[in-house]
Scaffold this motif. Sequence first.
Motif, PDB file in Angstrom:
ATOM      1  N   LYS A  64       0.828  -1.219   0.000  1.00 57.46           N
ATOM      2  CA  LYS A  64       0.000   0.000   0.000  1.00 57.46           C
ATOM      3  C   LYS A  64       0.859   1.264   0.000  1.00 57.46           C
ATOM      4  O   LYS A  64       0.481   2.299   0.548  1.00 57.46           O
ATOM      5  CB  LYS A  64      -0.940   0.018   1.218  1.00 57.46           C
ATOM      6  N   SER A 274      -6.732   2.471  -7.951  1.00 58.62           N
ATOM      7  CA  SER A 274      -7.234   2.038  -6.651  1.00 58.62           C
ATOM      8  C   SER A 274      -7.819   3.174  -5.826  1.00 58.62           C
ATOM      9  O   SER A 274      -8.910   3.039  -5.260  1.00 58.62           O
ATOM     10  CB  SER A 274      -6.098   1.358  -5.872  1.00 58.62           C
ATOM     11  N   ASP A 275      -7.115   4.313  -5.764  1.00 61.56           N
ATOM     12  CA  ASP A 275      -7.468   5.347  -4.800  1.00 61.56           C
ATOM     13  C   ASP A 275      -8.123   6.592  -5.396  1.00 61.56           C
ATOM     14  O   ASP A 275      -8.875   7.276  -4.697  1.00 61.56           O
ATOM     15  CB  ASP A 275      -6.213   5.784  -4.027  1.00 61.56           C
ATOM     16  N   LYS A 278     -10.800   4.733  -8.614  1.00 61.72           N
ATOM     17  CA  LYS A 278     -11.526   3.619  -7.976  1.00 61.72           C
ATOM     18  C   LYS A 278     -12.159   2.692  -9.012  1.00 61.72           C
ATOM     19  O   LYS A 278     -13.374   2.476  -9.036  1.00 61.72           O
ATOM     20  CB  LYS A 278     -12.592   4.160  -7.018  1.00 61.72           C
ATOM     21  N   GLY A 280     -10.469  -0.502  -9.863  1.00 60.20           N
ATOM     22  CA  GLY A 280     -10.037  -1.879  -9.653  1.00 60.20           C
ATOM     23  C   GLY A 280      -9.030  -2.377 -10.682  1.00 60.20           C
ATOM     24  O   GLY A 280      -8.611  -1.639 -11.576  1.00 60.20           O
ATOM     25  N   LYS A 333     -10.111  13.447 -12.735  1.00 58.82           N
ATOM     26  CA  LYS A 333     -10.758  12.550 -11.788  1.00 58.82           C
ATOM     27  C   LYS A 333     -11.847  11.727 -12.492  1.00 58.82           C
ATOM     28  O   LYS A 333     -12.636  11.040 -11.843  1.00 58.82           O
ATOM     29  CB  LYS A 333     -11.375  13.343 -10.642  1.00 58.82           C
TER      30      LYS A 333
END
Length: 430
Positions: A64, A274-275, A278, A280, A333
Amino acid sequence: MQYLCLLHFLTVATPTPIPDERHDPYAVLRIPEFRLFVSARFCITLAMQIQAVVVGWQIYDITKDPFSLGLIGLVEAIPSITVALYAGHVADIVPRKRIIMTVLSVLLFCSLALLFYTLDVGKVLHAFGTLPIYSVIFLSGIARGFMGPAVFSFMPQLVSDRKLYANAITWSSTTWQAGSVAGPAIGGLVYAFGGVTAAFGVDASLVLLSLLLYTFIAGRPLPPSEGPKLKIKESLQTGLRFVFGNQIILSALALDMFAVLFGGAVILLPVFASDILKIGPEGLGLLRSAPAIGSVTMALFMAYRPITFNAGKKMLWAVAGFGACIIVFGLSKLFWLSFGMLLLSGVLDSISVIIRSTLIHTLTPEHMKGRVSSVNNIFVGSSNEIGSFESGLAAKLMGVVPSVVFGGTMTILIVAFTAWKADKLRKLSL
Protein backbone atom coordinates in the motif's frame (compact mmCIF):
# COMPACT_ATOMS: atom_id res chain seq x y z
CA MET A 1 -3.88 -28.17 -37.03
CA GLN A 2 -4.39 -24.48 -36.17
CA TYR A 3 -0.76 -24.25 -35.02
CA LEU A 4 0.43 -25.77 -38.30
CA CYS A 5 -1.63 -23.29 -40.29
CA LEU A 6 -0.15 -20.41 -38.28
CA LEU A 7 3.37 -21.72 -38.79
CA HIS A 8 2.71 -22.07 -42.54
CA PHE A 9 1.60 -18.42 -42.69
CA LEU A 10 4.68 -17.26 -40.79
CA THR A 11 7.25 -19.25 -42.75
CA VAL A 12 5.98 -19.25 -46.33
CA ALA A 13 6.37 -16.16 -48.47
CA THR A 14 3.11 -14.58 -49.60
CA PRO A 15 3.08 -13.73 -53.34
CA THR A 16 0.75 -10.78 -52.88
CA PRO A 17 1.05 -8.10 -55.58
CA ILE A 18 2.56 -4.81 -54.48
CA PRO A 19 -0.25 -2.26 -54.28
CA ASP A 20 1.92 0.85 -54.74
CA GLU A 21 5.17 0.98 -56.68
CA ARG A 22 6.32 4.02 -54.74
CA HIS A 23 5.49 2.79 -51.26
CA ASP A 24 4.40 -0.70 -50.24
CA PRO A 25 3.24 -0.55 -46.59
CA TYR A 26 3.46 -4.37 -46.29
CA ALA A 27 6.89 -4.80 -47.90
CA VAL A 28 8.74 -6.31 -44.92
CA LEU A 29 5.80 -8.52 -43.97
CA ARG A 30 6.40 -10.42 -47.20
CA ILE A 31 9.68 -11.66 -45.70
CA PRO A 32 8.91 -14.97 -43.88
CA GLU A 33 11.56 -14.64 -41.17
CA PHE A 34 10.55 -11.06 -40.43
CA ARG A 35 7.02 -12.33 -39.78
CA LEU A 36 8.47 -14.83 -37.32
CA PHE A 37 10.50 -12.06 -35.72
CA VAL A 38 7.55 -9.71 -35.14
CA SER A 39 5.40 -12.63 -33.92
CA ALA A 40 8.04 -13.57 -31.38
CA ARG A 41 8.39 -9.94 -30.36
CA PHE A 42 4.63 -9.69 -29.92
CA CYS A 43 4.62 -12.69 -27.59
CA ILE A 44 7.48 -11.50 -25.39
CA THR A 45 6.02 -7.98 -25.22
CA LEU A 46 2.65 -9.40 -24.25
CA ALA A 47 4.34 -11.48 -21.55
CA MET A 48 6.36 -8.59 -20.11
CA GLN A 49 3.32 -6.30 -20.04
CA ILE A 50 1.22 -8.91 -18.26
CA GLN A 51 4.04 -9.41 -15.78
CA ALA A 52 4.40 -5.66 -15.18
CA VAL A 53 0.68 -5.22 -14.44
CA VAL A 54 0.48 -8.21 -12.12
CA VAL A 55 3.72 -7.45 -10.26
CA GLY A 56 2.69 -3.80 -9.80
CA TRP A 57 -0.74 -4.68 -8.46
CA GLN A 58 0.67 -7.51 -6.31
CA ILE A 59 3.34 -5.30 -4.67
CA TYR A 60 0.95 -2.40 -4.09
CA ASP A 61 -1.57 -4.83 -2.62
CA ILE A 62 1.10 -6.05 -0.18
CA THR A 63 2.65 -2.67 0.74
CA LYS A 64 0.00 0.00 0.00
CA ASP A 65 2.96 2.32 -0.67
CA PRO A 66 3.44 4.13 -4.04
CA PHE A 67 7.18 4.31 -3.37
CA SER A 68 7.32 0.50 -3.54
CA LEU A 69 6.04 0.78 -7.12
CA GLY A 70 8.89 3.13 -7.96
CA LEU A 71 11.33 0.60 -6.54
CA ILE A 72 10.22 -1.89 -9.20
CA GLY A 73 11.62 0.40 -11.88
CA LEU A 74 14.82 1.07 -9.96
CA VAL A 75 15.47 -2.61 -9.27
CA GLU A 76 15.13 -3.34 -13.00
CA ALA A 77 17.04 -0.28 -14.20
CA ILE A 78 20.19 -0.72 -12.10
CA PRO A 79 21.26 -4.06 -13.61
CA SER A 80 20.08 -3.06 -17.08
CA ILE A 81 22.19 0.11 -17.07
CA THR A 82 25.15 -1.70 -15.49
CA VAL A 83 25.39 -4.27 -18.28
CA ALA A 84 24.20 -2.02 -21.13
CA LEU A 85 27.51 -0.98 -22.68
CA TYR A 86 29.01 -4.44 -22.34
CA ALA A 87 25.82 -5.95 -23.80
CA GLY A 88 26.22 -3.70 -26.85
CA HIS A 89 29.81 -4.84 -27.26
CA VAL A 90 28.70 -8.48 -27.01
CA ALA A 91 25.99 -7.90 -29.63
CA ASP A 92 28.70 -6.77 -32.06
CA ILE A 93 30.99 -9.79 -31.50
CA VAL A 94 28.56 -12.68 -30.76
CA PRO A 95 25.85 -13.88 -33.20
CA ARG A 96 22.73 -11.97 -32.22
CA LYS A 97 20.34 -14.90 -32.36
CA ARG A 98 22.45 -16.81 -29.82
CA ILE A 99 22.16 -13.89 -27.40
CA ILE A 100 18.40 -13.63 -27.91
CA MET A 101 17.85 -17.34 -27.26
CA THR A 102 19.92 -17.18 -24.06
CA VAL A 103 18.10 -14.10 -22.80
CA LEU A 104 14.67 -15.60 -23.50
CA SER A 105 15.68 -18.69 -21.52
CA VAL A 106 16.57 -16.47 -18.54
CA LEU A 107 13.29 -14.55 -18.85
CA LEU A 108 11.42 -17.86 -18.93
CA PHE A 109 13.14 -18.84 -15.68
CA CYS A 110 12.07 -15.48 -14.14
CA SER A 111 8.45 -15.98 -15.17
CA LEU A 112 8.45 -19.49 -13.74
CA ALA A 113 9.97 -18.19 -10.50
CA LEU A 114 7.19 -15.61 -10.12
CA LEU A 115 4.69 -18.38 -10.80
CA PHE A 116 6.34 -20.59 -8.18
CA TYR A 117 6.09 -17.89 -5.52
CA THR A 118 2.33 -17.76 -5.97
CA LEU A 119 1.98 -21.51 -5.46
CA ASP A 120 3.27 -21.24 -1.88
CA VAL A 121 2.64 -17.61 -1.14
CA GLY A 122 2.20 -18.14 2.58
CA LYS A 123 5.73 -19.44 3.10
CA VAL A 124 7.59 -17.32 0.55
CA LEU A 125 6.06 -13.86 0.37
CA HIS A 126 4.84 -13.78 3.96
CA ALA A 127 8.28 -14.83 5.18
CA PHE A 128 10.36 -12.47 3.02
CA GLY A 129 7.84 -9.79 2.00
CA THR A 130 8.38 -8.41 -1.49
CA LEU A 131 12.10 -9.35 -1.58
CA PRO A 132 11.62 -12.51 -3.73
CA ILE A 133 9.67 -10.50 -6.32
CA TYR A 134 12.28 -7.73 -6.45
CA SER A 135 15.03 -10.37 -6.79
CA VAL A 136 13.38 -11.83 -9.90
CA ILE A 137 12.88 -8.35 -11.37
CA PHE A 138 16.60 -7.66 -10.79
CA LEU A 139 17.57 -10.79 -12.72
CA SER A 140 15.14 -9.97 -15.53
CA GLY A 141 16.73 -6.49 -15.69
CA ILE A 142 20.10 -8.08 -16.45
CA ALA A 143 18.54 -10.24 -19.16
CA ARG A 144 16.67 -7.35 -20.76
CA GLY A 145 19.88 -5.30 -20.74
CA PHE A 146 21.34 -7.87 -23.14
CA MET A 147 18.09 -8.33 -25.06
CA GLY A 148 17.79 -4.75 -26.34
CA PRO A 149 21.06 -4.46 -28.32
CA ALA A 150 20.72 -8.01 -29.67
CA VAL A 151 17.18 -7.50 -31.01
CA PHE A 152 17.96 -4.00 -32.31
CA SER A 153 20.96 -5.22 -34.32
CA PHE A 154 19.40 -8.55 -35.38
CA MET A 155 16.30 -7.03 -37.00
CA PRO A 156 18.08 -5.25 -39.90
CA GLN A 157 19.91 -8.50 -40.69
CA LEU A 158 16.51 -9.96 -41.63
CA VAL A 159 15.94 -7.11 -44.09
CA SER A 160 18.40 -7.10 -46.97
CA ASP A 161 17.27 -3.81 -48.51
CA ARG A 162 18.15 -0.70 -46.47
CA LYS A 163 15.27 1.12 -48.15
CA LEU A 164 12.94 -1.12 -46.11
CA TYR A 165 14.41 -0.10 -42.74
CA ALA A 166 11.74 2.51 -42.03
CA ASN A 167 9.00 0.05 -42.97
CA ALA A 168 10.58 -2.64 -40.77
CA ILE A 169 10.90 -0.24 -37.83
CA THR A 170 7.28 0.83 -38.20
CA TRP A 171 5.96 -2.73 -38.17
CA SER A 172 8.32 -3.77 -35.38
CA SER A 173 7.11 -0.81 -33.35
CA THR A 174 3.49 -1.63 -34.23
CA THR A 175 4.00 -5.20 -33.02
CA TRP A 176 5.55 -4.00 -29.79
CA GLN A 177 2.73 -1.54 -29.22
CA ALA A 178 0.09 -4.17 -30.06
CA GLY A 179 1.54 -6.37 -27.34
CA SER A 180 1.50 -3.36 -25.05
CA VAL A 181 -2.19 -2.85 -25.84
CA ALA A 182 -3.28 -6.40 -25.21
CA GLY A 183 -0.85 -7.21 -22.38
CA PRO A 184 -2.13 -4.86 -19.66
CA ALA A 185 -5.77 -5.60 -20.47
CA ILE A 186 -5.17 -9.35 -20.44
CA GLY A 187 -3.05 -9.11 -17.29
CA GLY A 188 -5.70 -7.12 -15.44
CA LEU A 189 -8.55 -9.39 -16.53
CA VAL A 190 -6.73 -12.66 -15.82
CA TYR A 191 -5.61 -11.34 -12.43
CA ALA A 192 -9.13 -10.20 -11.58
CA PHE A 193 -10.96 -13.37 -12.65
CA GLY A 194 -8.30 -16.10 -12.47
CA GLY A 195 -5.95 -14.90 -9.77
CA VAL A 196 -2.25 -14.17 -9.63
CA THR A 197 -1.21 -17.78 -10.36
CA ALA A 198 -3.17 -17.89 -13.61
CA ALA A 199 -1.72 -14.52 -14.69
CA PHE A 200 1.87 -15.63 -14.20
CA GLY A 201 1.03 -18.92 -15.93
CA VAL A 202 -0.04 -17.00 -19.03
CA ASP A 203 3.11 -14.88 -18.74
CA ALA A 204 5.40 -17.94 -18.70
CA SER A 205 3.55 -19.60 -21.60
CA LEU A 206 4.02 -16.54 -23.83
CA VAL A 207 7.75 -16.33 -23.06
CA LEU A 208 8.06 -20.00 -24.04
CA LEU A 209 6.17 -19.39 -27.29
CA SER A 210 8.49 -16.49 -28.17
CA LEU A 211 11.48 -18.76 -27.57
CA LEU A 212 10.02 -21.42 -29.86
CA LEU A 213 9.29 -18.93 -32.66
CA TYR A 214 12.90 -17.74 -32.65
CA THR A 215 14.08 -21.32 -33.22
CA PHE A 216 12.57 -21.13 -36.73
CA ILE A 217 14.66 -18.07 -37.65
CA ALA A 218 18.04 -18.88 -39.13
CA GLY A 219 21.05 -17.37 -37.42
CA ARG A 220 22.98 -14.64 -39.23
CA PRO A 221 26.76 -14.11 -39.35
CA LEU A 222 28.10 -10.94 -37.82
CA PRO A 223 28.50 -7.96 -40.19
CA PRO A 224 32.12 -7.42 -41.23
CA SER A 225 33.92 -4.95 -39.01
CA GLU A 226 35.72 -1.95 -40.44
CA GLY A 227 39.33 -1.95 -39.26
CA PRO A 228 41.16 -4.22 -36.78
CA LYS A 229 39.43 -6.05 -33.95
CA LEU A 230 39.21 -3.80 -30.88
CA LYS A 231 39.57 -4.61 -27.22
CA ILE A 232 36.53 -4.18 -24.99
CA LYS A 233 37.52 -0.73 -23.71
CA GLU A 234 38.35 0.57 -27.20
CA SER A 235 35.15 -0.93 -28.61
CA LEU A 236 32.99 0.77 -25.99
CA GLN A 237 34.79 4.08 -26.48
CA THR A 238 34.21 3.89 -30.24
CA GLY A 239 30.47 3.43 -29.75
CA LEU A 240 30.27 6.29 -27.24
CA ARG A 241 32.27 8.63 -29.48
CA PHE A 242 29.97 7.87 -32.39
CA VAL A 243 26.83 8.74 -30.42
CA PHE A 244 28.20 11.83 -28.66
CA GLY A 245 29.76 13.08 -31.89
CA ASN A 246 26.44 13.01 -33.77
CA GLN A 247 24.19 15.91 -32.73
CA ILE A 248 21.06 14.45 -34.33
CA ILE A 249 21.31 11.08 -32.59
CA LEU A 250 22.44 12.55 -29.27
CA SER A 251 19.70 15.19 -29.11
CA ALA A 252 17.00 12.70 -30.12
CA LEU A 253 18.12 10.26 -27.41
CA ALA A 254 18.39 13.00 -24.77
CA LEU A 255 14.95 14.35 -25.67
CA ASP A 256 13.26 10.99 -25.25
CA MET A 257 15.26 10.17 -22.13
CA PHE A 258 14.13 13.24 -20.21
CA ALA A 259 10.58 13.03 -21.57
CA VAL A 260 10.26 9.46 -20.31
CA LEU A 261 12.13 10.26 -17.10
CA PHE A 262 9.76 13.04 -16.06
CA GLY A 263 6.62 12.13 -18.02
CA GLY A 264 6.34 8.48 -17.01
CA ALA A 265 3.20 8.28 -14.89
CA VAL A 266 2.44 4.68 -15.85
CA ILE A 267 4.06 3.21 -12.73
CA LEU A 268 1.58 5.16 -10.58
CA LEU A 269 -1.47 3.80 -12.40
CA PRO A 270 -2.22 1.28 -9.61
CA VAL A 271 -2.62 4.27 -7.26
CA PHE A 272 -4.92 6.09 -9.70
CA ALA A 273 -6.92 2.92 -10.33
CA SER A 274 -7.23 2.04 -6.65
CA ASP A 275 -7.47 5.35 -4.80
CA ILE A 276 -8.35 8.16 -7.24
CA LEU A 277 -10.49 6.69 -10.04
CA LYS A 278 -11.53 3.62 -7.98
CA ILE A 279 -11.80 1.26 -10.95
CA GLY A 280 -10.04 -1.88 -9.65
CA PRO A 281 -7.62 -4.23 -11.49
CA GLU A 282 -9.87 -4.43 -14.56
CA GLY A 283 -9.73 -0.65 -14.95
CA LEU A 284 -5.99 -0.71 -14.29
CA GLY A 285 -5.54 -3.03 -17.26
CA LEU A 286 -7.50 -0.63 -19.46
CA LEU A 287 -5.47 2.38 -18.31
CA ARG A 288 -2.20 0.51 -18.89
CA SER A 289 -3.31 -0.42 -22.40
CA ALA A 290 -4.52 3.07 -23.37
CA PRO A 291 -1.12 4.52 -24.42
CA ALA A 292 -0.39 1.44 -26.49
CA ILE A 293 -3.78 1.62 -28.22
CA GLY A 294 -2.90 5.12 -29.36
CA SER A 295 0.60 4.03 -30.35
CA VAL A 296 -0.64 1.11 -32.46
CA THR A 297 -3.17 3.32 -34.22
CA MET A 298 -0.52 5.90 -35.06
CA ALA A 299 2.08 3.29 -36.08
CA LEU A 300 -0.38 1.67 -38.49
CA PHE A 301 -1.13 5.10 -39.97
CA MET A 302 2.59 5.77 -40.37
CA ALA A 303 3.04 2.46 -42.20
CA TYR A 304 0.89 3.99 -44.94
CA ARG A 305 1.99 7.60 -44.51
CA PRO A 306 5.58 7.63 -43.22
CA ILE A 307 6.90 10.93 -41.86
CA THR A 308 9.81 12.28 -43.90
CA PHE A 309 9.46 16.06 -44.31
CA ASN A 310 10.19 18.15 -41.18
CA ALA A 311 10.56 14.98 -39.11
CA GLY A 312 12.60 16.77 -36.44
CA LYS A 313 10.02 19.49 -35.84
CA LYS A 314 7.21 16.94 -35.74
CA MET A 315 9.14 14.90 -33.19
CA LEU A 316 9.58 17.97 -30.96
CA TRP A 317 5.88 18.88 -31.16
CA ALA A 318 4.92 15.27 -30.45
CA VAL A 319 6.99 15.11 -27.25
CA ALA A 320 5.63 18.48 -26.10
CA GLY A 321 2.09 17.21 -26.68
CA PHE A 322 2.96 14.09 -24.70
CA GLY A 323 3.89 16.26 -21.73
CA ALA A 324 0.62 18.19 -21.98
CA CYS A 325 -1.35 14.93 -21.97
CA ILE A 326 0.42 13.82 -18.79
CA ILE A 327 -0.52 17.08 -17.06
CA VAL A 328 -4.21 16.69 -17.92
CA PHE A 329 -4.14 13.03 -16.90
CA GLY A 330 -2.70 13.93 -13.50
CA LEU A 331 -5.47 16.47 -12.86
CA SER A 332 -8.31 14.26 -14.12
CA LYS A 333 -10.76 12.55 -11.79
CA LEU A 334 -12.85 11.09 -14.63
CA PHE A 335 -12.03 7.66 -16.04
CA TRP A 336 -12.93 8.52 -19.65
CA LEU A 337 -10.77 11.68 -19.60
CA SER A 338 -7.84 9.84 -18.01
CA PHE A 339 -8.15 7.06 -20.56
CA GLY A 340 -8.36 9.56 -23.42
CA MET A 341 -5.26 11.47 -22.30
CA LEU A 342 -3.24 8.28 -21.98
CA LEU A 343 -4.44 7.16 -25.41
CA LEU A 344 -3.43 10.49 -26.99
CA SER A 345 -0.07 10.33 -25.22
CA GLY A 346 0.49 6.98 -26.95
CA VAL A 347 -0.30 8.51 -30.35
CA LEU A 348 2.28 11.24 -29.82
CA ASP A 349 4.86 8.90 -28.30
CA SER A 350 4.62 6.61 -31.33
CA ILE A 351 5.64 9.47 -33.62
CA SER A 352 8.71 10.16 -31.52
CA VAL A 353 9.71 6.48 -31.19
CA ILE A 354 9.47 5.71 -34.91
CA ILE A 355 11.36 8.84 -35.99
CA ARG A 356 14.10 8.21 -33.42
CA SER A 357 14.48 4.53 -34.30
CA THR A 358 14.55 5.26 -38.02
CA LEU A 359 17.28 7.86 -37.79
CA ILE A 360 19.41 5.65 -35.50
CA HIS A 361 19.14 2.65 -37.84
CA THR A 362 19.83 4.83 -40.88
CA LEU A 363 22.81 6.73 -39.46
CA THR A 364 24.53 3.83 -37.65
CA PRO A 365 26.92 1.41 -39.46
CA GLU A 366 25.86 -2.25 -39.23
CA HIS A 367 28.92 -3.37 -37.27
CA MET A 368 28.27 -0.74 -34.57
CA LYS A 369 24.52 -1.19 -34.06
CA GLY A 370 24.92 -3.26 -30.90
CA ARG A 371 26.99 -0.58 -29.16
CA VAL A 372 24.85 2.31 -30.37
CA SER A 373 21.73 0.42 -29.29
CA SER A 374 23.23 -0.06 -25.83
CA VAL A 375 23.70 3.70 -25.50
CA ASN A 376 20.12 4.10 -26.72
CA ASN A 377 18.99 1.69 -23.99
CA ILE A 378 20.81 3.72 -21.35
CA PHE A 379 19.27 6.97 -22.59
CA VAL A 380 15.75 5.77 -23.37
CA GLY A 381 15.15 2.15 -22.38
CA SER A 382 16.38 2.36 -18.80
CA SER A 383 14.91 5.82 -18.37
CA ASN A 384 11.53 4.05 -18.28
CA GLU A 385 12.62 2.24 -15.13
CA ILE A 386 14.45 5.24 -13.63
CA GLY A 387 11.44 7.35 -14.52
CA SER A 388 9.32 4.87 -12.60
CA PHE A 389 11.55 5.35 -9.56
CA GLU A 390 11.45 9.14 -10.00
CA SER A 391 7.65 9.02 -10.21
CA GLY A 392 7.41 6.87 -7.10
CA LEU A 393 9.81 9.10 -5.16
CA ALA A 394 8.11 12.30 -6.32
CA ALA A 395 4.72 10.87 -5.38
CA LYS A 396 6.08 10.06 -1.93
CA LEU A 397 7.46 13.58 -1.44
CA MET A 398 4.94 15.73 -3.33
CA GLY A 399 1.81 13.62 -3.53
CA VAL A 400 0.61 11.57 -6.49
CA VAL A 401 -1.22 14.25 -8.49
CA PRO A 402 1.36 17.07 -8.04
CA SER A 403 4.18 14.71 -9.01
CA VAL A 404 2.48 13.79 -12.30
CA VAL A 405 1.74 17.43 -13.15
CA PHE A 406 5.35 18.34 -12.33
CA GLY A 407 6.62 15.58 -14.65
CA GLY A 408 4.51 16.75 -17.58
CA THR A 409 5.60 20.35 -17.08
CA MET A 410 9.27 19.36 -17.01
CA THR A 411 8.79 17.42 -20.27
CA ILE A 412 7.50 20.54 -22.05
CA LEU A 413 10.39 22.64 -20.73
CA ILE A 414 12.92 20.05 -21.93
CA VAL A 415 11.39 20.11 -25.42
CA ALA A 416 11.74 23.88 -25.51
CA PHE A 417 15.40 23.66 -24.46
CA THR A 418 16.16 20.93 -27.05
CA ALA A 419 14.48 22.89 -29.85
CA TRP A 420 16.63 25.89 -28.92
CA LYS A 421 19.95 24.03 -28.73
CA ALA A 422 19.68 21.21 -31.32
CA ASP A 423 19.31 23.04 -34.63
CA LYS A 424 20.20 19.96 -36.71
CA LEU A 425 17.39 17.93 -35.14
CA ARG A 426 14.98 20.83 -35.61
CA LYS A 427 15.78 20.91 -39.33
CA LEU A 428 15.83 17.13 -39.79
CA SER A 429 13.97 15.47 -42.68
CA LEU A 430 14.21 11.72 -43.24
